[in-house]
Design a protein around this motif. Structure first.
Motif, PDB file in Angstrom:
ATOM      1  N   ALA A   1       0.818  -1.218   0.000  1.00 38.62           N
ATOM      2  CA  ALA A   1       0.000   0.000   0.000  1.00 38.62           C
ATOM      3  C   ALA A   1       0.849   1.266   0.000  1.00 38.62           C
ATOM      4  O   ALA A   1       0.419   2.320   0.443  1.00 38.62           O
ATOM      5  CB  ALA A   1      -0.976   0.003   1.168  1.00 38.62           C
TER       6      ALA A   1
ATOM      7  N   ASN B   1      -7.213   6.346  -3.761  1.00 36.82           N
ATOM      8  CA  ASN B   1      -8.137   5.555  -2.951  1.00 36.82           C
ATOM      9  C   ASN B   1      -9.580   5.710  -3.425  1.00 36.82           C
ATOM     10  O   ASN B   1     -10.377   4.788  -3.293  1.00 36.82           O
ATOM     11  CB  ASN B   1      -8.006   5.916  -1.478  1.00 36.82           C
ATOM     12  N   GLU B   2      -9.915   6.887  -3.953  1.00 38.76           N
ATOM     13  CA  GLU B   2     -11.266   7.089  -4.484  1.00 38.76           C
ATOM     14  C   GLU B   2     -11.509   6.206  -5.704  1.00 38.76           C
ATOM     15  O   GLU B   2     -12.570   5.629  -5.860  1.00 38.76           O
ATOM     16  CB  GLU B   2     -11.441   8.557  -4.864  1.00 38.76           C
TER      17      GLU B   2
ATOM     18  N   ALA C   1     -10.868   1.989  -0.758  1.00 38.11           N
ATOM     19  CA  ALA C   1     -10.280   2.505   0.481  1.00 38.11           C
ATOM     20  C   ALA C   1      -9.027   1.736   0.875  1.00 38.11           C
ATOM     21  O   ALA C   1      -8.954   0.513   0.740  1.00 38.11           O
ATOM     22  CB  ALA C   1     -11.307   2.422   1.606  1.00 38.11           C
ATOM     23  N   ASP C   2      -8.027   2.471   1.333  1.00 41.73           N
ATOM     24  CA  ASP C   2      -6.752   1.931   1.831  1.00 41.73           C
ATOM     25  C   ASP C   2      -5.960   1.120   0.814  1.00 41.73           C
ATOM     26  O   ASP C   2      -5.160   0.270   1.189  1.00 41.73           O
ATOM     27  CB  ASP C   2      -6.969   1.093   3.102  1.00 41.73           C
ATOM     28  N   THR C   3      -6.168   1.366  -0.466  1.00 41.35           N
ATOM     29  CA  THR C   3      -5.334   0.709  -1.469  1.00 41.35           C
ATOM     30  C   THR C   3      -3.944   1.333  -1.449  1.00 41.35           C
ATOM     31  O   THR C   3      -2.940   0.642  -1.532  1.00 41.35           O
ATOM     32  CB  THR C   3      -5.957   0.848  -2.871  1.00 41.35           C
TER      33      THR C   3
ATOM     34  N   ARG D   1      -1.758   3.935   0.988  1.00 41.29           N
ATOM     35  CA  ARG D   1      -1.745   4.660   2.256  1.00 41.29           C
ATOM     36  C   ARG D   1      -0.673   5.740   2.299  1.00 41.29           C
ATOM     37  O   ARG D   1      -0.783   6.691   3.064  1.00 41.29           O
ATOM     38  CB  ARG D   1      -1.511   3.685   3.415  1.00 41.29           C
TER      39      ARG D   1
END
Length: 186
Positions: free
Chosen positions: A120, A147-148, A152-154, A156
């Protein structure tokens, strides 16, 4: 002149010589003899090796409509492989990074390129420290945008690296802790 005989199949024992049998108008003796020969042939067949069973066709999925047994397009087969292996997020990130210019704009894309994505964390290399500073200021917006689009959280963290420093080692033999760069290059 002797009576012609029926041909013998390979692997079948030669027919037994029988005494002359009186003519049977019902054909019952011929039927019994045929059944006995077929039964003997069936008993000589080997059973399939252990663990190997005959495949049965599911009558529900058989028919004129498409199913999994039909030939598949390459794109569908690749999508099924990606889903089965759990590579969907990784493939989406790589696809998006291939379109880096659309993500950061053409000017910034000329001076930076994504190098690596692991755990990530996206690593981006720039060709000057000024562009590295510009991209560091833009990193939170870049993380939010990624991330959008990817989930989510792909991504960081975005690590921005400047240009590589020049190497002062020349040749195969050099001093390990040698002089290095000084204030003059002479």
């Amino acid at each position: 002149m002797p009576e012609p005989r029926d041909p013998v199949e390979p692997g079948e024992p030669p027919p037994e010589e029988h005494e002359a049998v009186p003519h049977d108008p019902t054909g019952l003796s011929l039927a019994r003899e045929t059944a006995r020969a077929l039964g003997a042939r069936a008993r000589r067949r080997r059973p399939p090796p252990s663990g190997e069973r005959r495949r049965t066709v599911d009558p529900v999925s058989s028919g004129a409509h498409p199913d999994d047994r039909d030939p598949q397009t390459l794109s569908r087969a690749v999508h099924r492989l990606v889903d089965a292996k759990g590579w969907a997020a990784e493939v989406n990130v790589r696809t998006l990074l291939a379109r880096w210019a659309l993500l950061v704009g053409p000017t910034l894309a000329l001076h930076s390129k994504p190098e690596r994505y692991a755990d990530a964390e996206l690593t981006v290399r720039t060709d000057s420290t000024a562009w590295a500073t510009q991209l560091r200021h833009m990193a939170p917006q870049l993380v939010a945008m990624l991330n959008e689009q990817l989930g989510a959280d792909t991504v960081r963290f975005v690590r921005v690296l400047g240009p590589d420093a020049p190497s002062w080692k020349h040749g195969g033999r050099s001093v390990r802790d040698g002089r290095g760069p000084r204030d003059t290059y002479g």
